[in-house]
Design a protein around this motif. Structure first.
Motif, PDB file in Angstrom:
ATOM      1  N   ASP A 294      65.543  38.045   1.051  1.00 27.99           N
ATOM      2  CA  ASP A 294      65.983  39.423   1.289  1.00 27.99           C
ATOM      3  C   ASP A 294      67.497  39.560   1.447  1.00 27.99           C
TER       4      ASP A 294
ATOM      5  N   GLU B 166      61.089  42.828   7.179  1.00 28.60           N
ATOM      6  CA  GLU B 166      60.974  42.848   5.721  1.00 28.60           C
ATOM      7  C   GLU B 166      60.852  44.286   5.236  1.00 28.60           C
ATOM      8  N   PHE B 167      60.975  44.435   3.930  1.00 28.33           N
ATOM      9  CA  PHE B 167      60.701  45.716   3.305  1.00 28.33           C
ATOM     10  C   PHE B 167      59.195  45.817   3.084  1.00 28.33           C
TER      11      PHE B 167
ATOM     12  N   GLU C  84      50.284  49.535  -1.646  1.00 29.58           N
ATOM     13  CA  GLU C  84      50.748  48.845  -0.437  1.00 29.58           C
ATOM     14  C   GLU C  84      51.345  49.826   0.578  1.00 29.58           C
TER      15      GLU C  84
ATOM     16  N   LEU D 293      60.438  38.924  -6.407  1.00 27.54           N
ATOM     17  CA  LEU D 293      60.286  40.117  -5.564  1.00 27.54           C
ATOM     18  C   LEU D 293      61.063  41.273  -6.191  1.00 27.54           C
TER      19      LEU D 293
ATOM     20  N   ARG E 168      56.923  41.410  10.300  1.00 28.09           N
ATOM     21  CA  ARG E 168      55.692  40.710   9.903  1.00 28.09           C
ATOM     22  C   ARG E 168      54.916  40.291  11.152  1.00 28.09           C
TER      23      ARG E 168
ATOM     24  N   GLY F 257      55.633  46.269   1.472  1.00 28.15           N
ATOM     25  CA  GLY F 257      55.190  45.951   0.113  1.00 28.15           C
ATOM     26  C   GLY F 257      54.212  44.809   0.158  1.00 28.15           C
ATOM     27  N   GLY F 258      53.994  44.171  -0.981  1.00 28.12           N
ATOM     28  CA  GLY F 258      53.059  43.049  -1.024  1.00 28.12           C
ATOM     29  C   GLY F 258      52.827  42.600  -2.450  1.00 28.12           C
ATOM     30  N   LYS F 259      51.790  41.776  -2.600  1.00 24.77           N
ATOM     31  CA  LYS F 259      51.541  41.127  -3.891  1.00 24.77           C
ATOM     32  C   LYS F 259      50.970  42.119  -4.903  1.00 24.77           C
TER      33      LYS F 259
ATOM     34  N   ARG G 114      50.746  35.555  10.157  1.00 25.50           N
ATOM     35  CA  ARG G 114      51.124  35.576   8.742  1.00 25.50           C
ATOM     36  C   ARG G 114      52.306  34.632   8.536  1.00 25.50           C
TER      37      ARG G 114
ATOM     38  N   LEU H 159      58.688  32.891  -5.679  1.00 26.60           N
ATOM     39  CA  LEU H 159      58.628  34.324  -5.405  1.00 26.60           C
ATOM     40  C   LEU H 159      59.512  35.110  -6.363  1.00 26.60           C
TER      41      LEU H 159
ATOM     42  N   PRO I 247      63.472  37.351   5.684  1.00 24.73           N
ATOM     43  CA  PRO I 247      63.231  36.197   4.817  1.00 24.73           C
ATOM     44  C   PRO I 247      64.474  35.900   3.975  1.00 24.73           C
TER      45      PRO I 247
HETATM   46  N1  LIG Z   1      56.541  42.703   1.518  1.00 25.84           N
HETATM   47  C1  LIG Z   1      57.554  41.833   1.508  1.00 25.84           C
HETATM   48  N2  LIG Z   1      57.319  40.523   1.253  1.00 25.84           N
HETATM   49  C2  LIG Z   1      58.399  39.709   1.263  1.00 25.84           C
HETATM   50  C3  LIG Z   1      59.704  40.175   1.521  1.00 25.84           C
HETATM   51  N3  LIG Z   1      60.556  39.117   1.470  1.00 25.84           N
HETATM   52  C4  LIG Z   1      59.831  38.017   1.172  1.00 25.84           C
HETATM   53  O1  LIG Z   1      60.250  36.867   1.026  1.00 25.84           O
HETATM   54  N4  LIG Z   1      58.503  38.375   1.057  1.00 25.84           N
HETATM   55  C5  LIG Z   1      57.443  37.431   0.754  1.00 25.84           C
HETATM   56  C6  LIG Z   1      56.574  37.109   1.943  1.00 25.84           C
HETATM   57  C7  LIG Z   1      55.267  36.719   1.264  1.00 25.84           C
HETATM   58  O2  LIG Z   1      55.376  35.376   0.820  1.00 25.84           O
HETATM   59  C8  LIG Z   1      55.240  37.634   0.063  1.00 25.84           C
HETATM   60  C9  LIG Z   1      54.455  38.901   0.318  1.00 25.84           C
HETATM   61  O3  LIG Z   1      53.173  38.555   0.620  1.00 25.84           O
HETATM   62  P1  LIG Z   1      52.280  39.313   1.688  1.00 25.84           P
HETATM   63  O4  LIG Z   1      51.360  38.304   2.261  1.00 25.84           O
HETATM   64  O5  LIG Z   1      53.102  40.114   2.629  1.00 25.84           O
HETATM   65  O6  LIG Z   1      51.559  40.303   0.708  1.00 25.84           O
HETATM   66  P2  LIG Z   1      50.250  41.158   0.913  1.00 25.84           P
HETATM   67  O7  LIG Z   1      50.591  42.378   1.726  1.00 25.84           O
HETATM   68  O8  LIG Z   1      49.700  41.383  -0.470  1.00 25.84           O
HETATM   69  O9  LIG Z   1      49.344  40.243   1.851  1.00 25.84           O
HETATM   70  P3  LIG Z   1      47.869  39.687   1.797  1.00 25.84           P
HETATM   71  O10 LIG Z   1      47.032  40.710   1.089  1.00 25.84           O
HETATM   72  O11 LIG Z   1      47.946  38.374   1.097  1.00 25.84           O
HETATM   73  O12 LIG Z   1      47.523  39.531   3.244  1.00 25.84           O
HETATM   74  O13 LIG Z   1      56.579  37.977  -0.231  1.00 25.84           O
HETATM   75  C10 LIG Z   1      59.909  41.549   1.787  1.00 25.84           C
HETATM   76  O14 LIG Z   1      61.022  42.043   2.051  1.00 25.84           O
HETATM   77  N5  LIG Z   1      58.799  42.336   1.773  1.00 25.84           N
END
Ligand SMILES: Nc1nc2c([nH]c(=O)n2[C@H]2C[C@H](O)[C@@H](COP(=O)(O)OP(=O)(O)OP(=O)(O)O)O2)c(=O)[nH]1
Length: 141
Positions: A124, A37-38, A56, A87, A26, A40-42, A30, A85, A121
């Protein structure tokens, strides 16, 4: 009783021919900067989880994945600062293109057992164990 909004996040364990899994770091600025992390995203409103993951992975890694190649593995359910969360972790072993760290500070391929040594995180940690159970636990392979 307190309640917090559920944050739905999708993530992928991309698995290569040697059984290694891709993780990315990351970036600064941020939440959880520096942790691995793996990718991905929201999930956005109106999106299916698989469509969100395909989007993503295109944005973050520059690869094309077919929704049908996203195979559910397990999920994590964990509290964050202001949300809860949820996930969803998928495994993917078919994609087009070569993954590149477009948004991340770095990326690396590791055998699942080697992920135990990375700063990730908290949510994970059980995901890594599910990967070790599915893919094997030899860190040197
Ligand atoms: N992608 C990802 N997110 C994780 C993992 N583990 C974990 O706790 N998270 C959490 C971190 C963040 O709170 C959330 C993912 O949000 P993010 O901010 O990365 O998502 P996004 O790419 O949509 O970002 P944005 O558009 O808001 O900038 O999930 C993981 O392994 N991969």
């Amino acid at each position: 009783m307190t309640s917090s909004p559920v944050l739905l996040v999708v993530a992928a364990a991309l698995v290569d021919a040697a059984g290694r899994v891709l993780v990315q770091q990351r970036p600064e600025g941020r939440a959880m900067a520096g942790l691995w992390e793996f990718p991905g995203g929201k999930v956005e409103p109106g999106e299916t989880p698989e469509a969100a993951l395909v989007r993503e992975l295109a944005e973050e890694l520059g690869i094309a994945v077919a929704p049908g190649d996203c195979r559910p593995l397990t999920f994590a359910s964990a509290g964050l600062d202001r949300a809860h969360l949820l996930l969803l972790l998928y495994t993917i072993d078919h994609w087009q293109g070569t993954p590149a760290a477009i948004e991340a500070a770095g990326m690396a391929w590791h055998r699942p057992a080697a992920l135990r040594g990375l700063a990730m995180p908290p949510a994970d940690v059980p995901l890594v164990e599910a990967l070790v159970a599915q893919l094997g636990d030899d860190p040197a392979a």
